[in-house]
Write a protein that holds these residues in place. Structure first.
Motif, PDB file in Angstrom:
ATOM      1  N   LYS A  63       0.715  -1.287   0.001  1.00  0.00           N
ATOM      2  CA  LYS A  63      -0.015   0.119  -0.082  1.00  0.00           C
ATOM      3  C   LYS A  63       0.816   1.282  -0.094  1.00  0.00           C
ATOM      4  O   LYS A  63       0.530   2.406  -0.660  1.00  0.00           O
ATOM      5  CB  LYS A  63      -0.939   0.083   1.284  1.00  0.00           C
ATOM      6  CG  LYS A  63      -1.988  -1.074   0.986  1.00  0.00           C
ATOM      7  CD  LYS A  63      -3.143  -0.675   2.116  1.00  0.00           C
ATOM      8  CE  LYS A  63      -4.296  -1.673   2.025  1.00  0.00           C
ATOM      9  NZ  LYS A  63      -5.362  -1.577   2.863  1.00  0.00           N
ATOM     10  N   ALA A  64       1.924   1.250   0.796  1.00  0.00           N
ATOM     11  CA  ALA A  64       2.902   2.445   0.641  1.00  0.00           C
ATOM     12  C   ALA A  64       3.379   2.758  -0.433  1.00  0.00           C
ATOM     13  O   ALA A  64       3.478   4.061  -1.033  1.00  0.00           O
ATOM     14  CB  ALA A  64       4.042   2.123   1.807  1.00  0.00           C
ATOM     15  N   LEU A  65       3.803   1.665  -1.439  1.00  0.00           N
ATOM     16  CA  LEU A  65       4.306   1.966  -2.740  1.00  0.00           C
ATOM     17  C   LEU A  65       3.020   2.539  -3.735  1.00  0.00           C
ATOM     18  O   LEU A  65       3.152   3.372  -4.207  1.00  0.00           O
ATOM     19  CB  LEU A  65       4.679   0.559  -3.468  1.00  0.00           C
ATOM     20  CG  LEU A  65       5.350   1.070  -4.894  1.00  0.00           C
ATOM     21  CD1 LEU A  65       6.134   1.911  -5.068  1.00  0.00           C
ATOM     22  CD2 LEU A  65       5.763  -0.620  -5.407  1.00  0.00           C
ATOM     23  N   ARG A  67       0.472   4.281  -2.786  1.00  0.00           N
ATOM     24  CA  ARG A  67       0.246   5.733  -2.469  1.00  0.00           C
ATOM     25  C   ARG A  67       1.246   6.523  -3.054  1.00  0.00           C
ATOM     26  O   ARG A  67       0.787   7.706  -3.484  1.00  0.00           O
ATOM     27  CB  ARG A  67       0.140   5.775  -0.895  1.00  0.00           C
ATOM     28  CG  ARG A  67      -1.037   5.206  -0.164  1.00  0.00           C
ATOM     29  CD  ARG A  67      -1.184   5.425   1.316  1.00  0.00           C
ATOM     30  NE  ARG A  67      -2.269   4.898   1.905  1.00  0.00           N
ATOM     31  CZ  ARG A  67      -2.064   3.762   2.651  1.00  0.00           C
ATOM     32  NH1 ARG A  67      -1.049   3.242   3.148  1.00  0.00           N
ATOM     33  NH2 ARG A  67      -3.169   3.265   3.128  1.00  0.00           N
ATOM     34  N   LYS A  68       2.562   6.117  -2.832  1.00  0.00           N
ATOM     35  CA  LYS A  68       3.730   7.017  -3.392  1.00  0.00           C
ATOM     36  C   LYS A  68       3.554   7.062  -5.089  1.00  0.00           C
ATOM     37  O   LYS A  68       3.483   8.223  -5.655  1.00  0.00           O
ATOM     38  CB  LYS A  68       5.006   6.276  -3.338  1.00  0.00           C
ATOM     39  CG  LYS A  68       6.224   6.811  -3.913  1.00  0.00           C
ATOM     40  CD  LYS A  68       7.593   6.386  -3.301  1.00  0.00           C
ATOM     41  CE  LYS A  68       8.638   6.887  -3.935  1.00  0.00           C
ATOM     42  NZ  LYS A  68       9.813   6.212  -3.524  1.00  0.00           N
ATOM     43  N   LEU A  69       2.937   6.253  -5.688  1.00  0.00           N
ATOM     44  CA  LEU A  69       2.700   5.996  -7.114  1.00  0.00           C
ATOM     45  C   LEU A  69       1.541   7.075  -7.519  1.00  0.00           C
ATOM     46  O   LEU A  69       1.660   7.840  -8.379  1.00  0.00           O
ATOM     47  CB  LEU A  69       2.167   4.652  -7.571  1.00  0.00           C
ATOM     48  CG  LEU A  69       3.618   3.798  -7.705  1.00  0.00           C
ATOM     49  CD1 LEU A  69       2.917   2.343  -8.236  1.00  0.00           C
ATOM     50  CD2 LEU A  69       4.755   4.146  -9.016  1.00  0.00           C
ATOM     51  N   GLU A  70       0.402   7.000  -6.706  1.00  0.00           N
ATOM     52  CA  GLU A  70      -0.584   7.910  -6.686  1.00  0.00           C
ATOM     53  C   GLU A  70      -0.063   9.378  -6.537  1.00  0.00           C
ATOM     54  O   GLU A  70      -0.512  10.205  -7.163  1.00  0.00           O
ATOM     55  CB  GLU A  70      -1.858   7.580  -5.539  1.00  0.00           C
ATOM     56  CG  GLU A  70      -2.302   6.229  -6.193  1.00  0.00           C
ATOM     57  CD  GLU A  70      -3.526   5.778  -5.260  1.00  0.00           C
ATOM     58  OE1 GLU A  70      -3.369   6.451  -4.105  1.00  0.00           O
ATOM     59  OE2 GLU A  70      -4.039   4.868  -5.420  1.00  0.00           O
ATOM     60  N   ARG A  71       0.600   9.620  -5.527  1.00  0.00           N
ATOM     61  CA  ARG A  71       1.158  10.987  -5.181  1.00  0.00           C
ATOM     62  C   ARG A  71       2.023  11.549  -6.399  1.00  0.00           C
ATOM     63  O   ARG A  71       1.788  12.608  -6.760  1.00  0.00           O
ATOM     64  CB  ARG A  71       1.859  11.115  -3.973  1.00  0.00           C
ATOM     65  CG  ARG A  71       1.038  10.790  -2.759  1.00  0.00           C
ATOM     66  CD  ARG A  71       1.944  11.449  -1.579  1.00  0.00           C
ATOM     67  NE  ARG A  71       3.231  10.570  -1.278  1.00  0.00           N
ATOM     68  CZ  ARG A  71       3.153   9.455  -0.493  1.00  0.00           C
ATOM     69  NH1 ARG A  71       2.059   8.796  -0.107  1.00  0.00           N
ATOM     70  NH2 ARG A  71       4.204   8.750  -0.555  1.00  0.00           N
ATOM     71  N   MET A  72       2.763  10.729  -7.118  1.00  0.00           N
ATOM     72  CA  MET A  72       3.602  11.168  -8.169  1.00  0.00           C
ATOM     73  C   MET A  72       2.560  11.451  -9.288  1.00  0.00           C
ATOM     74  O   MET A  72       2.804  12.340  -9.797  1.00  0.00           O
ATOM     75  CB  MET A  72       4.653   9.873  -8.751  1.00  0.00           C
ATOM     76  CG  MET A  72       5.532   9.616  -7.564  1.00  0.00           C
ATOM     77  SD  MET A  72       6.409   8.147  -7.744  1.00  0.00           S
ATOM     78  CE  MET A  72       7.269   8.275  -9.277  1.00  0.00           C
ATOM     79  N   ASP A  74      -0.320  12.410  -9.177  1.00  0.00           N
ATOM     80  CA  ASP A  74      -1.123  13.620  -8.970  1.00  0.00           C
ATOM     81  C   ASP A  74      -0.350  14.770  -9.087  1.00  0.00           C
ATOM     82  O   ASP A  74      -0.767  15.888  -9.714  1.00  0.00           O
ATOM     83  CB  ASP A  74      -1.625  13.631  -7.486  1.00  0.00           C
ATOM     84  CG  ASP A  74      -2.725  12.636  -7.142  1.00  0.00           C
ATOM     85  OD1 ASP A  74      -3.475  12.042  -8.184  1.00  0.00           O
ATOM     86  OD2 ASP A  74      -2.971  12.125  -6.084  1.00  0.00           O
ATOM     87  N   ARG A  75       0.949  14.718  -8.894  1.00  0.00           N
ATOM     88  CA  ARG A  75       1.863  15.818  -8.898  1.00  0.00           C
ATOM     89  C   ARG A  75       2.020  16.294 -10.628  1.00  0.00           C
ATOM     90  O   ARG A  75       1.986  17.308 -10.865  1.00  0.00           O
ATOM     91  CB  ARG A  75       3.357  15.596  -8.451  1.00  0.00           C
ATOM     92  CG  ARG A  75       3.438  15.955  -6.552  1.00  0.00           C
ATOM     93  CD  ARG A  75       4.726  15.948  -6.375  1.00  0.00           C
ATOM     94  NE  ARG A  75       5.456  14.710  -6.705  1.00  0.00           N
ATOM     95  CZ  ARG A  75       5.546  13.650  -5.935  1.00  0.00           C
ATOM     96  NH1 ARG A  75       4.908  13.490  -4.860  1.00  0.00           N
ATOM     97  NH2 ARG A  75       6.135  12.519  -6.032  1.00  0.00           N
TER      98      ARG A  75
END
Length: 113
Positions: A63-65, A67-72, A74-75
């Motif tokens: 899940k942490a990965l 979330r990191k992909l989703e933030r990337m 979104d940016r």
């Protein structure tokens, strides 16, 4: 689900524990089926070759990965939106400046008579 491509017909049976999961799986399967054929396929009225099927990620990723992909993502989307807005603003400003310039040029013509 039925897939017809290059005269070849394939039938797939998809199901989920509920209608939402079945829909998600069908969209994922459709995207996987057209993967690699984007250049040959088009929606009616579209010429860019983007079919709009969402990208999916393996379910085994932590899940942490995810979330990191989703933030990337979104940016990148936000940066693209800012760039597009700035380009539109510059284009509108240039159009307004050209209009004002034409208006000034029209007023500066000598009056003959």
């Amino acid at each position: 689900m039925e897939w017809v491509h290059s005269g070849k017909r394939e039938l797939f049976e998809l199901w989920g524990i509920d209608s939402m999961q079945a829909l998600q799986l069908a969209l994922r399967a459709a995207g996987d089926l057209v993967n690699g054929d984007e250049e040959d396929l088009r929606w009616v009225g579209s010429d860019d070759g983007h079919l709009g099927f969402p990208r999916t990620y393996p379910e085994f990723l932590p899940k942490a990965l995810l979330r990191k992909l989703e933030r990337m993502i979104d940016r990148e989307i936000a940066a693209h939106a800012r760039k597009s807005a700035a380009e539109r603003s510059r284009a509108q400003q240039s159009a307004a400046e050209r209009k004002q310039s034409r208006a000034r040029a029209g007023r500066s013509k000598p009056i003959s008579g």
